[in-house]
Structures are given as structure tokens and as C-alpha cells.
Design an enzyme around this catalytic site. Structure first.
Site, PDB file in Angstrom:
ATOM      1  N   ASN A   1       0.739  -1.310   0.028  1.00 42.90           N
ATOM      2  CA  ASN A   1      -0.095   0.050  -0.009  1.00 42.90           C
ATOM      3  C   ASN A   1       1.024   1.387  -0.015  1.00 42.90           C
ATOM      4  OD1 ASN A   1      -2.387   1.576   0.627  1.00 42.90           O
ATOM      5  ND2 ASN A   1      -1.130   1.843   2.424  1.00 42.90           N
TER       6      ASN A   1
ATOM      7  N   SER B   1      -4.375   2.589  -8.247  1.00 40.35           N
ATOM      8  CA  SER B   1      -5.421   3.713  -8.407  1.00 40.35           C
ATOM      9  C   SER B   1      -6.425   3.663  -9.423  1.00 40.35           C
ATOM     10  CB  SER B   1      -4.453   5.029  -8.358  1.00 40.35           C
ATOM     11  OG  SER B   1      -5.007   6.056  -8.677  1.00 40.35           O
TER      12      SER B   1
ATOM     13  N   TYR C   1       3.446   9.288 -10.828  1.00 48.53           N
ATOM     14  CA  TYR C   1       2.360   8.765 -10.298  1.00 48.53           C
ATOM     15  C   TYR C   1       1.507   7.778 -11.319  1.00 48.53           C
ATOM     16  CZ  TYR C   1      -1.327   7.854  -6.700  1.00 48.53           C
ATOM     17  OH  TYR C   1      -2.226   7.475  -5.927  1.00 48.53           O
TER      18      TYR C   1
ATOM     19  N   SER D   1       3.425   5.039 -12.668  1.00 51.89           N
ATOM     20  CA  SER D   1       3.798   3.993 -11.457  1.00 51.89           C
ATOM     21  C   SER D   1       2.543   2.947 -11.453  1.00 51.89           C
ATOM     22  CB  SER D   1       4.340   4.561 -10.561  1.00 51.89           C
ATOM     23  OG  SER D   1       3.341   5.079  -9.560  1.00 51.89           O
TER      24      SER D   1
HETATM   25  N1  LIG Z   1      -5.671   8.590  -0.757  1.00 48.49           N
HETATM   26  C1  LIG Z   1      -6.163   8.566  -2.173  1.00 48.49           C
HETATM   27  O1  LIG Z   1      -7.088   9.415  -2.363  1.00 48.49           O
HETATM   28  C2  LIG Z   1      -5.893   7.504  -2.762  1.00 48.49           C
HETATM   29  C3  LIG Z   1      -6.569   7.102  -4.015  1.00 48.49           C
HETATM   30  C4  LIG Z   1      -5.919   6.242  -5.072  1.00 48.49           C
HETATM   31  C5  LIG Z   1      -4.899   5.295  -4.618  1.00 48.49           C
HETATM   32  N2  LIG Z   1      -4.236   5.741  -3.405  1.00 48.49           N
HETATM   33  C6  LIG Z   1      -3.428   4.841  -3.081  1.00 48.49           C
HETATM   34  O2  LIG Z   1      -3.379   4.450  -1.817  1.00 48.49           O
HETATM   35  C7  LIG Z   1      -2.217   4.102  -1.093  1.00 48.49           C
HETATM   36  C8  LIG Z   1      -2.310   4.676   0.353  1.00 48.49           C
HETATM   37  O3  LIG Z   1      -2.498   6.069   0.026  1.00 48.49           O
HETATM   38  P1  LIG Z   1      -2.560   7.091   1.177  1.00 48.49           P
HETATM   39  O4  LIG Z   1      -3.630   8.151   0.663  1.00 48.49           O
HETATM   40  O5  LIG Z   1      -2.810   6.601   2.364  1.00 48.49           O
HETATM   41  O6  LIG Z   1      -1.130   7.798   1.060  1.00 48.49           O
HETATM   42  P2  LIG Z   1      -0.213   8.320   2.360  1.00 48.49           P
HETATM   43  O7  LIG Z   1       0.762   9.274   1.665  1.00 48.49           O
HETATM   44  O8  LIG Z   1      -1.122   8.906   3.730  1.00 48.49           O
HETATM   45  O9  LIG Z   1       0.423   7.211   2.973  1.00 48.49           O
HETATM   46  C9  LIG Z   1       1.262   6.386   2.352  1.00 48.49           C
HETATM   47  C10 LIG Z   1       2.475   5.852   3.389  1.00 48.49           C
HETATM   48  O10 LIG Z   1       3.366   5.200   2.671  1.00 48.49           O
HETATM   49  C11 LIG Z   1       4.573   5.389   3.422  1.00 48.49           C
HETATM   50  N3  LIG Z   1       5.796   5.505   2.491  1.00 48.49           N
HETATM   51  C12 LIG Z   1       6.316   6.243   1.603  1.00 48.49           C
HETATM   52  N4  LIG Z   1       7.229   5.823   1.119  1.00 48.49           N
HETATM   53  C13 LIG Z   1       7.868   4.752   1.724  1.00 48.49           C
HETATM   54  C14 LIG Z   1       8.826   4.101   1.877  1.00 48.49           C
HETATM   55  N5  LIG Z   1       9.948   4.257   0.706  1.00 48.49           N
HETATM   56  N6  LIG Z   1       9.032   2.985   2.648  1.00 48.49           N
HETATM   57  C15 LIG Z   1       7.975   2.767   3.337  1.00 48.49           C
HETATM   58  N7  LIG Z   1       6.742   3.376   3.590  1.00 48.49           N
HETATM   59  C16 LIG Z   1       6.670   4.599   2.679  1.00 48.49           C
HETATM   60  C17 LIG Z   1       4.447   7.203   3.971  1.00 48.49           C
HETATM   61  O11 LIG Z   1       5.312   7.206   5.220  1.00 48.49           O
HETATM   62  C18 LIG Z   1       2.865   6.941   4.352  1.00 48.49           C
HETATM   63  O12 LIG Z   1       2.762   6.629   5.487  1.00 48.49           O
HETATM   64  C19 LIG Z   1      -1.144   4.613  -1.877  1.00 48.49           C
HETATM   65  O13 LIG Z   1      -0.744   3.411  -2.731  1.00 48.49           O
HETATM   66  C20 LIG Z   1      -1.903   5.546  -2.905  1.00 48.49           C
HETATM   67  O14 LIG Z   1      -1.255   5.939  -3.847  1.00 48.49           O
HETATM   68  C21 LIG Z   1      -4.728   6.690  -2.564  1.00 48.49           C
END
Ligand SMILES: NC(=O)c1ccc[n+]([C@@H]2O[C@H](COP(=O)([O-])OP(=O)(O)OC[C@H]3O[C@@H](n4cnc5c(N)ncnc54)[C@H](O)[C@@H]3O)[C@@H](O)[C@H]2O)c1
Length: 259
Positions: free
Chosen positions: A83, A146, A169, A172
Site C-alpha cells: 500500500n 489507483s 504517479y 507507476s
Molecule cells: N488517498 C487517495 O485518495 C488514494 C487514491 C487512490 C490510490 N491511493 C493509493 O493508496 C495508497 C495509500 O494512500 P494514502 O492516501 O494513505 O497515502 P499516504 O501518503 O497517506 O500514505 C502512504 C504511506 O506510505 C509511506 N511510505 C512512503 N514511502 C515509503 C517508503 N519508501 N518506505 C516505506 N513506507 C513509505 C508513507 O510514510 C505513508 O505513511 C497509496 O498507494 C496511494 O497511491 C490513494
């Protein structure tokens, strides 16, 4: 002969050790809780905050060591939810440079984003596969992509000329679906299922109200998703409820990509 499980029983994660990367993030915290509610044992990995294991997923050595420690503690790994990602977000004070037009977008950001979002996912998967291969019950990998794994980002939601979502983004997240298929195609023979999950944008308190309205207007419900609306999908993908599903990209985007 053992009685067949009911549909409801198939959603149980009772006793299953489930690793979630990015566990300290906005959605990761919800997934940790959802897995716990389904009876699973969530184990959080993150490079920030206070996860169970602090690890940078782009370091193969650090990930290997974390997996060894998890095995020492729990003896097995049933599920990996990949995630963690770099997700430049509206309202994030540090993200301004990440919204530059594509011809100004720094190569170092491109490289870093692909490294975290795609290579990090590969590294974590690679580390758990040998463990899952040895388990009779196999295992499950869920790769969080996503809605932009299916469609391009519509920059008009920013209502700001020259402001664009990072091209890395979108690239990826599309790559996540390819990686998912590559993993699924090799691992089905070991009873390891691999699926991608593609959520639509989630409303976050840091987002300006007009942005939330414009973003939401692009789907069939005319709203953004709420943070708990993907919990059941994660439990579905992690559990036996999806036992005949692999190599799939589950898109939950309020109908946006179907419109
Ligand atoms: N929030 C949204 O609207 C949304 C929509 C579609 C997809 N997503 C996807 O869902 C997932 C979670 O999104 P989110 O909104 O909770 O993001 P977020 O940025 O709140 O959380 C991402 C987490 O990943 C951790 N992280 C980043 N780089 C890292 C690394 N090198 N090693 C270990 N941990 C690392 C960060 O510290 C963070 O806690 C992601 O893959 C995001 O692309 C989110």
C-alpha cells in the site's frame, strides 16, 4: 468431510498474518483496523510514524530483515498488502514542485516515485514469496494502484493553470497492474494469489472544499470516496472470499472510469 464455508465465513482473516506497507498513512491505518476487525493479525511497515516495523521499502536489505523478524515473531506470512506510495496530495505543503508541468517535472522526482511505488512493491513481494511458497496454504498479495491505473488524471480538478498531477504517479500506478499480472502468472502454481486494487480519490480534511467538489463531480455519485469505503474491498481481496481471483485489477471509483 469438512463442511463448506459460508460466504460470510470466507471473509474471515482469523489468525492470518497480514503485512501492510504504508501502514501509518491516511488509508493504511484504516486497512490495519479492517484486517484486525476481520480477525487478522495486522503487521504495519512504514518509513515514518510508529509502525510495527520501521523500514524503507526501497531497501532490499531492510525489507529482508523486517520479513525475517516478522517470521521469527509470527512464524508465517499469509498476506502482503503493498500500500505504501509517494502520493503527492493537494493540501500537502511539500508537494508544490511535484505538480509541475511535464516538461518541467524533475527527473529525480520521477525516479524516486517509480522507485517507491513500483520497485518498492517488487522488493516487498520478492521478500515474502519464498515464505508463501513454502506454506501449504500459499498466500495473498494485494497491490494498491489507483483509478489512474485505468485513466489519465484530469488536471482540471486543480482549477489552476500549470498545475498537474505527477506523470510518474500515473505511470507507476499503471505499472502496478503489469507487475500484478507478472506476479500472478508465476505464482498461481504455488497457490499465491496476486491482485491489484484501484481506488478512486478519497476526501481528506486537508483538501480545499472546491477541489473536493470538482474531483467528486467526475464520478457517478458526484462525490469523493470516504476513508472507510475501501475497507471491505481490502478484506475481500485478502481473504478466501476472493479465492478464485488472481491477476485482476479491482477498480472502485464511483463509476468514474465507466463513464
Ligand atoms: N488517498 C487517495 O485518495 C488514494 C487514491 C487512490 C490510490 N491511493 C493509493 O493508496 C495508497 C495509500 O494512500 P494514502 O492516501 O494513505 O497515502 P499516504 O501518503 O497517506 O500514505 C502512504 C504511506 O506510505 C509511506 N511510505 C512512503 N514511502 C515509503 C517508503 N519508501 N518506505 C516505506 N513506507 C513509505 C508513507 O510514510 C505513508 O505513511 C497509496 O498507494 C496511494 O497511491 C490513494
Amino acid at each position: 468431510m469438512a463442511q463448506a464455508k459460508t460466504a460470510q465465513e470466507k471473509f474471515s482473516l482469523e489468525g492470518k498474518v497480514c503485512i501492510i506497507t504504508g501502514a501509518e498513512g491516511f488509508l493504511g491505518k484504516h486497512y490495519m483496523e479492517a484486517i484486525k476487525q476481520a480477525g487478522g493479525i495486522p503487521v504495519g511497515l512504514d518509513s515514518a510514524g510508529e509502525p510495527d516495523f520501521q523500514v524503507d521499502i526501497t531497501s532490499e536489505q531492510a525489507v529482508k530483515e523486517a520479513i525475517e523478524k516478522i517470521l521469527e515473531k509470527h512464524g508465517r506470512i499469509d498476506v502482503l498488502v503493498n500500500n505504501a506510495a509517494m502520493n503527492p496530495a493537494v493540501g500537502d505543503a511539500n508537494s508544490a514542485k511535484m505538480f509541475a508541468p511535464i516538461d518541467d517535472y524533475p527527473v529525480e522526482f520521477w525516479t524516486k516515485e517509480l522507485e517507491v511505488n513500483l520497485t518498492g512493491m517488487f522488493i516487498c513481494s520478492k521478500a515474502v514469496i519464498p515464505v508463501m511458497k513454502k506454506q501449504a496454504a500459499g498466500g495473498v498479495i494485494v497491490n494498491v494502484a489507483s483509478e489512474v491505473s485505468e485513466i489519465a488524471h484530469d488536471h482540471r480538478v486543480y482549477n489552476t493553470p500549470g498545475k498537474y498531477k505527477s506523470p510518474a504517479y500515473v505511470t507507476s500506478k499503471t505499472g502496478v497492474v503489469g507487475l500484478t499480472r507478472a506476479l500472478a502468472a508465476q505464482l498461481g502454481q504455488y497457490n499465491i494469489r496476486v491482485n491489484a486494487f484501484s481506488p478512486g480519490g478519497v476526501e481528506n480534511p486537508a483538501m480545499p472544499k472546491d477541489f473536493v467538489e470538482r474531483f467528486g463531480a467526475a464520478n457517478m455519485f458526484s462525490r469523493m470516496a470516504q476513508p472507510d469505503e475501501y475497507n471491505a474491498a481490502i478484506v475481500f481481496l485478502c481473504s478466501d472470499a476472493s479465492s478464485f481471483m488472481t491477476g485482476h485489477n479491482l477498480v472502485i471509483d464511483g463509476g468514474k472510469s465507466a463513464w
